[in-house]
Design an enzyme around this catalytic site. Structure first.
Site, PDB file in Angstrom:
ATOM      1  N   CYS A  23       0.849  -1.184   0.000  1.00 60.55           N
ATOM      2  CA  CYS A  23       0.000   0.000   0.000  1.00 60.55           C
ATOM      3  C   CYS A  23       0.886   1.235   0.000  1.00 60.55           C
ATOM      4  CB  CYS A  23      -0.903   0.048   1.242  1.00 60.55           C
ATOM      5  SG  CYS A  23      -2.066  -1.324   1.369  1.00 60.55           S
ATOM      6  N   GLY A  50      -0.191   0.325  -4.710  1.00 60.42           N
ATOM      7  CA  GLY A  50      -1.530  -0.197  -4.460  1.00 60.42           C
ATOM      8  C   GLY A  50      -2.504   0.334  -5.485  1.00 60.42           C
ATOM      9  N   ASN A 124       0.248   0.753   5.758  1.00 64.73           N
ATOM     10  CA  ASN A 124       1.033   0.014   4.770  1.00 64.73           C
ATOM     11  C   ASN A 124       1.786  -1.085   5.501  1.00 64.73           C
ATOM     12  OD1 ASN A 124       2.650  -0.876   2.641  1.00 64.73           O
ATOM     13  ND2 ASN A 124       4.176   0.716   2.987  1.00 64.73           N
ATOM     14  N   GLY A 125       1.600  -2.332   5.060  1.00 63.39           N
ATOM     15  CA  GLY A 125       2.275  -3.452   5.707  1.00 63.39           C
ATOM     16  C   GLY A 125       1.294  -4.569   5.993  1.00 63.39           C
ATOM     17  N   CYS A 265      12.892  -4.583   4.066  1.00 62.37           N
ATOM     18  CA  CYS A 265      12.570  -5.524   2.999  1.00 62.37           C
ATOM     19  C   CYS A 265      13.532  -5.346   1.824  1.00 62.37           C
ATOM     20  CB  CYS A 265      11.138  -5.301   2.525  1.00 62.37           C
ATOM     21  SG  CYS A 265      10.687  -6.267   1.075  1.00 62.37           S
ATOM     22  N   TYR A 271      12.462  -4.583  -6.528  1.00 63.06           N
ATOM     23  CA  TYR A 271      11.303  -4.391  -7.401  1.00 63.06           C
ATOM     24  C   TYR A 271      10.259  -3.403  -6.906  1.00 63.06           C
ATOM     25  CZ  TYR A 271       6.790  -5.501  -9.594  1.00 63.06           C
ATOM     26  OH  TYR A 271       5.570  -5.408 -10.206  1.00 63.06           O
ATOM     27  N   ASP A 374      15.654  -9.486 -16.334  1.00 62.94           N
ATOM     28  CA  ASP A 374      14.420  -9.210 -15.603  1.00 62.94           C
ATOM     29  C   ASP A 374      14.739  -9.212 -14.114  1.00 62.94           C
ATOM     30  OD1 ASP A 374      11.765  -8.643 -15.213  1.00 62.94           O
ATOM     31  OD2 ASP A 374      10.994 -10.492 -16.093  1.00 62.94           O
ATOM     32  N   ASP A 375      13.800  -8.694 -13.306  1.00 65.25           N
ATOM     33  CA  ASP A 375      14.078  -8.554 -11.872  1.00 65.25           C
ATOM     34  C   ASP A 375      13.769  -9.811 -11.080  1.00 65.25           C
ATOM     35  OD1 ASP A 375      11.177  -8.141 -10.505  1.00 65.25           O
ATOM     36  OD2 ASP A 375      11.224  -7.200 -12.475  1.00 65.25           O
ATOM     37  N   CYS A 411       5.587 -14.129   1.644  1.00 62.93           N
ATOM     38  CA  CYS A 411       5.821 -12.974   2.516  1.00 62.93           C
ATOM     39  C   CYS A 411       4.610 -12.792   3.423  1.00 62.93           C
ATOM     40  CB  CYS A 411       6.032 -11.708   1.687  1.00 62.93           C
ATOM     41  SG  CYS A 411       6.210 -10.207   2.682  1.00 62.93           S
ATOM     42  N   CYS A 462      15.483  -7.883   5.629  1.00 58.79           N
ATOM     43  CA  CYS A 462      14.629  -9.059   5.600  1.00 58.79           C
ATOM     44  C   CYS A 462      14.776  -9.704   4.221  1.00 58.79           C
ATOM     45  CB  CYS A 462      13.166  -8.690   5.840  1.00 58.79           C
ATOM     46  SG  CYS A 462      12.037 -10.103   5.643  1.00 58.79           S
ATOM     47  N   CYS A 465      11.738 -13.949   1.619  1.00 59.10           N
ATOM     48  CA  CYS A 465      11.192 -14.546   0.400  1.00 59.10           C
ATOM     49  C   CYS A 465      12.244 -15.340  -0.365  1.00 59.10           C
ATOM     50  CB  CYS A 465      10.573 -13.476  -0.490  1.00 59.10           C
ATOM     51  SG  CYS A 465      11.648 -12.081  -0.887  1.00 59.10           S
TER      52      CYS A 465
END
Length: 522
Positions: A23, A50, A124-125, A265, A271, A374-375, A411, A462, A465
């Site tokens: 978000c 978002g 957000n989160g 993160c 990304y 690509d990412d 995540c 973090c 992922c």
């Protein structure tokens, strides 16, 4: 999906969505300014975070007005709507659903009352202890909460926070907030307001970014500094992990509600964040370029050109080309005006898939050995389509390079990944993935290489992922998930845990019983 600049985001195939952003939050305290319009343009700059719903709350010192709806910022608001949201404080939000489904009742900011005024709050989160927080409300009120937005169908962790604020002890909302914030677990950047004061808080790990900016006649807080630049605010600093601030006519007051234990993160660098963002003093664009350079050092190929998958793969492709010495070229052209549409394509057009959004420049790739950067890879469908298009356009070889390690874990801190079973990197070898996407070769950057490119200590990031090491404790599987607060067993959260009921079929992040347990970062 369109981004804030009107262009497409990176979702090139509807059946292969990339990790969805979380978000965007924006808050402004600026007497004498048109704060609702500042919030509108701030959210416009944060649209990439978002794209499901948007909302703005504004206060004139006497009352708070809120307008929110489903859709993009530019679809939700117009001149007359913004003019009606007059005042000197505003809070804005653009949402991608993490806890609670994609429905109007879950749009933000949420409204609630308190002994010290009305509260409008954006988040957000993603909280990891939503079940515990819900249990606390049930214990206090003896039944399923029937007040505030929870009583009107809101099923988000944001509504939980808004409701809990009402019951906190304290002589003012600042004291109430300082009592509540230490009980919240997970990733959260909160921006909220009463009739006369703007507040912001960031979790002790600082998982998601949050910055403070200065206007000539006020202050701004936002998820990314690009939003500050858009409204003409200068960047002051990041709001620190574990920090709570209040802004009113007396200025900015800062409080520490928890010790900082950074676990930012890393996927924001890869990304999620806009390239013009900076996180903890490090340019996101430069991080991505360095990821491309490192990728070339780790796995270079004899080739003729380097091309990006637009647009999130572009900085890494620039770095790869610089390091490898290969020419950089634009092998794809993206249709900047194909976004959300109410006209469904015919079956013939649906079969074209990615070609509706992306065209190959055949004269650029024909008879060439192509490195395409690509990412990330999620399910692999997008990369498969890209490789096929390049080869159909005449490319002799296609070598896929990915500027992040294999994504193997979900995540729980605000990004909606595919489930583990859907992630192509789980259960397949590198050769099998290469064969699945049809490439001549495939290479991912190493985890160490990605981390080095961010310029951050590994201990402050973090990487869950990629590594499965979660820095914030996770609850049992039956007490987490996107649809947690929409389960039919509510209000009996504790009963549900005791009886061992499994999440429903719509629950996210269900793990196969044969998969290894989630690891926690020490």
């Amino acid at each position: 999906m369109t981004r804030a600049d009107g262009r497409l985001n990176h979702n090139l195939l509807d059946e292969d969505p990339l990790p969805q952003d979380e978000c965007g939050v924006f808050g402004v305290w600026a007497p004498g300014e048109e704060v609702s319009k500042l919030a509108y343009y701030g959210l416009y700059a944060l649209q990439h975070r978002g794209q499901e719903s948007a909302g703005i709350a504004a206060s004139d010192g006497q009352s708070i007005r809120v307008y929110k709806d489903m859709g993009l910022v530019s679809q939700v608001f117009d001149e007359s709507t913004l003019t009606a949201l007059n005042g000197h404080i505003a809070v804005g939000h653009c949402r991608y659903s993490t806890t609670g489904g994609n429905q109007w009742s879950n749009a933000q900011p949420t409204l609630g009352d308190s002994p010290f005024g009305t509260v409008a709050l954006g988040h957000n989160g993603n909280l990891t202890n939503s079940a515990d927080l819900y249990d606390r409300l049930v214990e206090r009120h003896g039944t399923k909460p029937s007040f505030g937005e929870l009583g009107h169908g809101n099923t988000t962790d944001t509504a939980l926070v808004t409701a809990l604020l009402k019951d906190q002890p304290g002589e003012d909302l600042e004291e109430q907030s300082l009592n509540l914030l230490p009980t919240l677990k997970g990733a959260f950047c909160l921006v909220f307001m009463t009739e006369n004061t703007l507040y912001a808080a960031r979790d002790p790990q600082g998982v998601r970014p949050l910055v403070l900016g200065r206007l000539d006649r006020g202050w701004v807080v936002a998820s990314e500094q690009s939003a500050l630049a858009t409204v003409g605010a200068s960047v002051i600093r990041e709001i620190e992990p574990g920090e709570f601030i209040a802004i009113d006519a007396d200025g900015v007051r800062s409080h520490r509600f928890a010790e900082s234990a950074p676990a930012r993160c890393v996927f924001e660098y890869v990304y999620l964040a806009r390239p013009d963002a900076a996180i903890n003093g490090r340019s996101v664009y430069e991080s991505r370029v360095d990821m491309g350079r490192q990728l070339a050092r780790e796995d270079s190929h004899d080739a003729d050109i380097v091309i990006p998958v637009p647009e999130s793969g572009t900085p890494a492709a620039v770095g790869y080309a610089e390091e490898s010495g290969l020419p950089f070229a634009q092998g794809f052209i993206k249709n900047s005006y194909v976004g959300r549409t109410f006209i469904q394509p015919s079956q013939t057009l649906r079969q074209l898939g990615i070609r509706l959004k992306l065209n190959v420049q055949a004269h650029v790739v024909k008879d060439k050995r192509v490195v395409v950067v690509d990412d990330s890879i999620v399910r692999g469908n997008t990369q498969r389509a890209i490789v096929r298009m390049l080869k159909e356009a005449g490319a002799k070889e296609v070598h896929v390079k990915i500027s992040s390690p294999p994504i193997k874990w979900p995540c729980f801190y605000g990004i909606d990944f595919a489930t583990r079973a859907e992630l192509i990197a789980n259960g397949a070898t590198m050769d099998e993935i290469t064969q699945a996407v049809g490439a001549d070769s495939l290479a991912y950057i190493s985890e160490d290489g990605m981390i080095a490119a961010t310029g951050q200590p590994r201990s402050s990031l973090c990487t869950a992922c990629f590594s499965g090491e979660y820095p914030i404790e996770l609850p049992p599987e039956e007490r987490r998930g996107k649809m947690l607060l929409e389960q039919p067993s509510l209000p009996g959260m504790k009963k549900r845990a005791q009886t061992g009921c499994e999440p429903g079929p719509d629950s996210e992040f269900e793990l196969d019983e044969n998969e290894p347990p989630l690891k926690e970062k020490v």
